[in-house]
Motif scaffolding. Structure first.
Motif, PDB file in Angstrom:
ATOM      1  N   SER A   2       0.831  -1.194   0.000  1.00 51.21           N
ATOM      2  CA  SER A   2       0.000   0.000   0.000  1.00 51.21           C
ATOM      3  C   SER A   2       0.871   1.252   0.000  1.00 51.21           C
ATOM      4  O   SER A   2       1.914   1.300   0.620  1.00 51.21           O
ATOM      5  CB  SER A   2      -0.902  -0.017   1.230  1.00 51.21           C
ATOM      6  N   TRP A   5       1.700   3.454   3.489  1.00 51.34           N
ATOM      7  CA  TRP A   5       2.552   3.052   4.597  1.00 51.34           C
ATOM      8  C   TRP A   5       3.440   4.180   5.070  1.00 51.34           C
ATOM      9  O   TRP A   5       4.006   4.915   4.284  1.00 51.34           O
ATOM     10  CB  TRP A   5       3.398   1.842   4.197  1.00 51.34           C
ATOM     11  N   CYS A  39       1.364  -8.365  11.506  1.00 55.30           N
ATOM     12  CA  CYS A  39      -0.088  -8.519  11.513  1.00 55.30           C
ATOM     13  C   CYS A  39      -0.430  -9.730  12.392  1.00 55.30           C
ATOM     14  O   CYS A  39       0.136 -10.814  12.210  1.00 55.30           O
ATOM     15  CB  CYS A  39      -0.566  -8.710  10.086  1.00 55.30           C
ATOM     16  N   GLN A  76       0.995   1.739   9.799  1.00 56.59           N
ATOM     17  CA  GLN A  76       0.002   1.573   8.734  1.00 56.59           C
ATOM     18  C   GLN A  76      -1.076   2.654   8.783  1.00 56.59           C
ATOM     19  O   GLN A  76      -1.414   3.242   7.774  1.00 56.59           O
ATOM     20  CB  GLN A  76      -0.667   0.202   8.814  1.00 56.59           C
ATOM     21  N   CYS A  77      -1.612   2.923   9.992  1.00 58.08           N
ATOM     22  CA  CYS A  77      -2.748   3.852  10.068  1.00 58.08           C
ATOM     23  C   CYS A  77      -2.395   5.149  10.790  1.00 58.08           C
ATOM     24  O   CYS A  77      -3.210   6.064  10.852  1.00 58.08           O
ATOM     25  CB  CYS A  77      -3.928   3.178  10.764  1.00 58.08           C
ATOM     26  N   CYS A 100      -5.570  -1.879  13.397  1.00 60.28           N
ATOM     27  CA  CYS A 100      -4.978  -2.721  12.330  1.00 60.28           C
ATOM     28  C   CYS A 100      -4.814  -4.163  12.783  1.00 60.28           C
ATOM     29  O   CYS A 100      -4.409  -5.005  11.976  1.00 60.28           O
ATOM     30  CB  CYS A 100      -3.618  -2.175  11.909  1.00 60.28           C
TER      31      CYS A 100
END
Ligand code: ZN
Ligand code: ZN
Length: 181
Positions: A2, A5, A39, A76-77, A100
């Motif tokens: 993505s 990032w 993750c 990530q977020c 996430c």
């Protein structure tokens, strides 16, 4: 990968690259601070696949966690992650992004968890975290009674408690102590 990032929050803010944390466990790595973003679904699949645990690393022996590091944003977020204790020595604290469903492991933390055979999903579980909080509360209460009554008194209380538990009828013996006969 993505495009959204973010870079690692360490000093030179390098981009994260895809790099397995252990064979079969995908992660994103900061080559600069050796931190990893993992993750938790990938971790669960890795556990379920029966992937062999990594060999204990020699570096764990002298590794110390950085307890003073500030709260970290999820790469990530970009939300601030929560920091959870694991109750393992050395005091590994893991940054988790609830949004996430992922964790950030500082350099050395994964090796330390592996070395102590602490499973990531177990130490992050609600039950484990609740037990940790209860143990902390108990420690705080003991500190308070030690401040109030002194170490000698509380040590004696602990000794008597242990002795009482060895008695065939601890309740009866306790009554004898309190009320005589
Ligand atoms: Zn970094
Ligand atoms: Zn996140």
């Amino acid at each position: 990968m993505s495009a959204s990032w973010h870079c690692c929050a360490c000093s030179h803010r390098p981009a994260l690259s895809e790099q397995a944390l252990s064979p079969g466990l995908p992660a994103r790595e900061c080559a600069e601070c050796n931190g990893h973003w993992v993750c938790l679904d990938d971790h669960r699949r890795w556990v379920e696949s029966g992937a062999p645990q990594a060999e204990p690393a020699e570096l764990v022996e002298h590794w110390l966690p950085d307890l003073a590091s500030p709260a970290r944003a999820c790469p990530q977020c970009d939300r601030i992650m929560e920091r959870l204790r694991t109750g393992r020595q050395p005091d590994v604290r893991i940054d988790r992004c609830v949004h996430c469903h992922a964790v950030w492991l500082d350099g050395g933390e994964w090796a330390a968890l592996q070395f102590h055979e602490a499973r990531l999903d177990e130490v992050l579980s609600d039950m484990w975290q609740r037990q940790l909080r209860e143990a902390e509360q108990l420690e705080r209460r003991e500190d308070l009674v030690r401040q109030r009554h002194g170490d000698a008194c509380i040590d004696e209380v602990l000794r008597i408690q242990a002795w009482l538990q060895q008695q065939a009828e601890p309740g009866v013996v306790l009554n004898l102590i309190r009320n005589g006969w």
